[in-house]
Write a protein that holds these residues in place. Structure first.
Motif, PDB file in Angstrom:
ATOM      1  N   GLN A   1       0.830  -1.207   0.000  1.00  0.00           N
ATOM      2  CA  GLN A   1       0.000   0.000   0.000  1.00  0.00           C
ATOM      3  C   GLN A   1       0.874   1.270   0.000  1.00  0.00           C
ATOM      4  O   GLN A   1       0.590   2.222  -0.743  1.00  0.00           O
ATOM      5  N   ASP A   2       1.927   1.256   0.816  1.00  0.00           N
ATOM      6  CA  ASP A   2       2.851   2.405   0.807  1.00  0.00           C
ATOM      7  C   ASP A   2       3.494   2.573  -0.559  1.00  0.00           C
ATOM      8  O   ASP A   2       3.643   3.697  -1.075  1.00  0.00           O
ATOM      9  N   TYR A   3       3.888   1.441  -1.116  1.00  0.00           N
ATOM     10  CA  TYR A   3       4.514   1.484  -2.437  1.00  0.00           C
ATOM     11  C   TYR A   3       3.536   2.062  -3.465  1.00  0.00           C
ATOM     12  O   TYR A   3       3.914   2.892  -4.311  1.00  0.00           O
ATOM     13  N   PHE A   4       2.287   1.654  -3.384  1.00  0.00           N
ATOM     14  CA  PHE A   4       1.279   2.112  -4.326  1.00  0.00           C
ATOM     15  C   PHE A   4       1.003   3.609  -4.180  1.00  0.00           C
ATOM     16  O   PHE A   4       0.878   4.343  -5.171  1.00  0.00           O
ATOM     17  N   LEU A   5       0.943   4.081  -2.930  1.00  0.00           N
ATOM     18  CA  LEU A   5       0.716   5.512  -2.711  1.00  0.00           C
ATOM     19  C   LEU A   5       1.853   6.349  -3.286  1.00  0.00           C
ATOM     20  O   LEU A   5       1.628   7.422  -3.854  1.00  0.00           O
ATOM     21  N   ASN A   6       3.051   5.830  -3.175  1.00  0.00           N
ATOM     22  CA  ASN A   6       4.202   6.541  -3.743  1.00  0.00           C
ATOM     23  C   ASN A   6       4.168   6.517  -5.271  1.00  0.00           C
ATOM     24  O   ASN A   6       4.591   7.481  -5.925  1.00  0.00           O
ATOM     25  N   LEU A   7       3.667   5.423  -5.834  1.00  0.00           N
ATOM     26  CA  LEU A   7       3.515   5.381  -7.287  1.00  0.00           C
ATOM     27  C   LEU A   7       2.543   6.463  -7.753  1.00  0.00           C
ATOM     28  O   LEU A   7       2.783   7.154  -8.757  1.00  0.00           O
ATOM     29  N   LEU A   8       1.461   6.616  -7.002  1.00  0.00           N
ATOM     30  CA  LEU A   8       0.481   7.642  -7.358  1.00  0.00           C
ATOM     31  C   LEU A   8       1.084   9.047  -7.208  1.00  0.00           C
ATOM     32  O   LEU A   8       0.780   9.956  -8.004  1.00  0.00           O
ATOM     33  N   ALA A   9       1.912   9.207  -6.194  1.00  0.00           N
ATOM     34  CA  ALA A   9       2.586  10.502  -6.009  1.00  0.00           C
ATOM     35  C   ALA A   9       3.489  10.807  -7.192  1.00  0.00           C
ATOM     36  O   ALA A   9       3.510  11.939  -7.713  1.00  0.00           O
ATOM     37  N   ASP A  10       4.244   9.795  -7.628  1.00  0.00           N
ATOM     38  CA  ASP A  10       5.103   9.998  -8.802  1.00  0.00           C
ATOM     39  C   ASP A  10       4.272  10.302 -10.038  1.00  0.00           C
ATOM     40  O   ASP A  10       4.674  11.095 -10.903  1.00  0.00           O
ATOM     41  N   TYR A  11       3.113   9.645 -10.132  1.00  0.00           N
ATOM     42  CA  TYR A  11       2.233   9.909 -11.265  1.00  0.00           C
ATOM     43  C   TYR A  11       1.711  11.347 -11.229  1.00  0.00           C
ATOM     44  O   TYR A  11       1.667  12.045 -12.259  1.00  0.00           O
ATOM     45  N   LYS A  12       1.352  11.804 -10.042  1.00  0.00           N
ATOM     46  CA  LYS A  12       0.859  13.177  -9.906  1.00  0.00           C
ATOM     47  C   LYS A  12       1.955  14.190 -10.251  1.00  0.00           C
ATOM     48  O   LYS A  12       1.668  15.277 -10.783  1.00  0.00           O
ATOM     49  N   ARG A  13       3.202  13.825  -9.961  1.00  0.00           N
ATOM     50  CA  ARG A  13       4.321  14.714 -10.301  1.00  0.00           C
ATOM     51  C   ARG A  13       4.761  14.543 -11.752  1.00  0.00           C
ATOM     52  O   ARG A  13       5.704  15.178 -12.218  1.00  0.00           O
ATOM     53  N   LYS A  14       4.073  13.565 -12.419  1.00  0.00           N
ATOM     54  CA  LYS A  14       4.327  13.311 -13.837  1.00  0.00           C
ATOM     55  C   LYS A  14       5.716  12.710 -14.093  1.00  0.00           C
ATOM     56  O   LYS A  14       6.302  12.898 -15.153  1.00  0.00           O
TER      57      LYS A  14
END
Length: 454
Positions: A55-68
Motif C-alpha cells: 500500500q505504501d509502495y502504491f501511494l508513492n507510485l500515485l505521487a510519482d504519477y501526480k508529479r508526472k
C-alpha cells in the motif's frame, strides 16, 4: 398405472426437496466459511505488514504519477510486480492463519483490484475500472472465477499528502484516492462436503424411496401372481369341464336309453348299456382320483421304499409303456448302464412319475424317445429325451407348477389338467431327488431325474 404415477410424483417431490436442501446447505456452508476468513487480514500482524508494504509502495507510485515522473500506464505493472514479489510470503502466512482457525478442508484465497480512481473536484482520473476489463489479481492464489465465491468488498478512501524535493525545492501535493478491491475464495471439494452434511437426509430419502418402490414392486408382483393364478384356475376349470363332458354325456344317453320301453325287453342291449355306464363311471372316478392324488405335495406323500433291480424295473416300465402306445409309431431307444445295480424307491409312485414324463413326450409330438439310465456311487439317474415340440425357457420356469400347461394356448388338441409334471416333481422331491429339464423350443426336451441310492 396410478401407483406408478404416484411413485413418480413422490420421487419428483423428494428430488425437489433434496435439491432445495442442497442449495440451503451450500449457502450456509459458503456463508460459514466466508465469515471464518473475512477478517483474517485484520487480525494477522504478518499479513497486515505485507499489506502495509504494497500500500505504501502504491501511494508513492500515485505521487510519482501526480508529479508526472511516471505515466498512468506504468502504475499497474509496477504495482503488480511489487505484489508478485510479496505474494509467496502472503500465501504462506494466509495458510498458517487458516490452520489456526481449524479449517479442515482446502481453501484458496485471492484479492483482486476492482477500481482505482483519483478523485478531483473538477474531473476524476480513472487509473483502472473493472467495467472496461477484467479485475486484476493483486494477492493470493490463482483460480478461475467459475470456481470462486465472493468473500467481501474492500473500499479504500483516503486523502493523501506527500512532499517531494527537487533542486532544494520542496513541493507538497494532495490527492484523494478511491481504491476498491474484492476478495474471493475457492473451497476444494465443497460439493462433497455439502453432500456429507446432508448424508442422513440422503440416507433417509433413499430408504423411503426404496421402501415405497419395494411396496409398489411387491404389489405389482402380487397382482401379476393373482392374475396368473386366476388364469391357471380358469384353464383348469375349462380342462376338467372338457374332460367331464364326454363321460357325463355318455351316461346321460345311456340312462335315457334304459328308460325306453322297447329297450327294456332286449337284455343284450340293456347289458351293453349297463357296461357302458360302468365304464364311464370308472372313468369319472379315475378323473376325480387323478385330481385328488396328483394335487398332493411331496410332504404328504408316504413312500414305501424297497430295493428294486434297476435293469428289470426300467425294462418293465418301458415295455408297459410301448404296449400303451402300440397304435402309434413310436421308436424307443434304451441305454441302461450298471445293469446289476439296485435302487431303493417306491415302485408305485416312481412308476407314476416316469409314465407321466413318457406320456408327455408322446402328447407333445415326440415319436422318437431315448431313455438313458446310469448309476454312480451316490446317485441313480434316468434321462428321457424326446424329439417333440420342445419347451421355451419362459415355460420351463413354470413347468412344474400346479395346473400349469406349457403351450396350452397354442396346442388345443392336447388334453390334460396340468397336474402330471407337478405330481412327478412332488414324487421326486419325496425321494429326496431333483428333476432337471434341458430344452429349446422346436428341438425336443430332456428330463433328467436324479435320486440318491439310499
Amino acid at each position: 398405472m396410478a401407483s406408478i404415477i404416484g411413485l413418480l410424483a413422490l420421487s419428483a417431490i423428494q428430488g425437489y426437496l433434496i435439491n432445495n436442501t442442497y442449495k440451503l446447505k451450500k449457502t450456509a456452508f459458503i456463508t460459514e466459511t466466508r465469515k471464518s476468513i473475512s477478517r483474517v487480514d485484520d487480525f494477522s500482524p504478518e499479513l497486515d505488514s505485507i499489506n502495509d508494504i504494497w500500500q505504501d509502495y502504491f501511494l508513492n507510485l500515485l505521487a510519482d504519477y501526480k508529479r508526472k515522473t511516471i505515466s498512468k500506464t506504468e502504475i499497474l505493472p509496477r504495482l503488480k510486480a511489487k505484489t508478485d514479489s510479496l505474494n509467496e510470503s502472503y500465501k504462506a502466512n494466509y495458510k498458517r492463519e487458516l490452520t489456526k482457525k481449524g479449517l479442515k478442508y482446502g481453501l484458496k484465497f485471492q484479492k483482486k483490484i476492482k477500481t482505482i480512481i483519483l478523485l478531483d473536484s473538477i474531473k476524476n482520473d480513472t487509473i483502472f475500472n473493472h467495467e472496461n476489463t477484467s479485475k486484476i489479481h493483486l494477492l493470493g492464489e490463482h483460480f478461475d472465477k467459475e470456481s470462486a465465491h465472493k468473500v467481501s468488498n474492500s473500499m479504500w478512501l483516503t486523502d493523501h499528502s506527500f512532499e517531494r524535493s527537487t533542486d532544494s525545492t520542496s513541493t507538497t501535493l494532495t490527492y484523494d484516492l478511491h481504491f476498491e478491491t474484492e476478495d474471493f475464495m475457492n473451497i476444494e471439494g465443497w460439493e462433497r462436503i455439502v453432500i456429507i452434511r446432508m448424508k442422513w437426509l440422503l440416507i433417509c430419502s433413499i430408504f423411503i424411496f426404496l421402501f415405497v418402490f419395494g411396496l409398489l414392486f411387491y404389489s405389482i408382483k402380487n397382482l401379476i401372481n393373482q392374475k396368473k393364478i386366476a388364469d391357471i384356475k380358469t384353464d383348469f376349470v375349462n380342462n376338467i369341464t372338457h374332460e367331464l363332458k364326454t363321460p357325463l354325456a355318455t351316461l346321460s344317453l345311456a340312462t335315457k336309453m334304459l328308460k325306453k320301453d322297447n329297450i327294456k325287453g332286449q337284455p343284450l342291449i340293456v347289458n351293453s348299456t349297463v357296461s357302458t355306464i360302468e365304464r364311464q363311471n370308472k372313468r369319472l372316478q379315475k378323473l376325480i382320483d387323478q385330481v385328488l392324488n396328483n394335487s398332493l405335495g411331496y410332504k404328504e406323500i408316504t413312500l414305501k421304499k424297497e430295493p428294486v433291480d434297476l435293469k428289470g424295473y426300467i425294462n418293465t416300465i418301458l415295455d408297459d409303456f410301448m404296449l400303451s402306445v402300440k397304435d402309434k409309431n413310436v421308436a424307443l431307444t434304451r441305454n441302461i448302464n450298471n445293469a446289476n445295480a439296485k435302487v431303493s424307491i417306491d415302485r408305485f409312485y416312481f412308476t407314476t412319475a416316469l409314465f407321466n414324463i413318457l406320456e408327455n413326450a408322446i402328447k407333445y409330438g415326440g415319436d422318437t424317445i431315448n431313455v438313458e439310465v446310469s448309476v454312480t456311487q451316490t446317485h441313480f439317474s434316468i434321462s428321457i429325451t424326446d424329439n417333440g415340440l420342445g419347451i421355451s425357457s419362459k415355460n420351463q420356469k413354470q413347468l412344474f407348477d400346479k395346473f400349469y400347461r406349457a403351450g396350452n394356448k397354442e396346442i388345443h388338441n392336447v388334453k390334460g389338467l396340468g397336474l402330471g409334471l407337478y405330481y412327478t416333481n412332488q414324487i421326486v422331491k419325496a425321494h429326496v431327488g431333483q428333476i432337471l429339464i434341458k430344452s429349446n423350443e422346436g428341438e425336443g426336451a430332456t428330463f433328467t431325474i436324479k435320486i440318491p441310492l439310499h
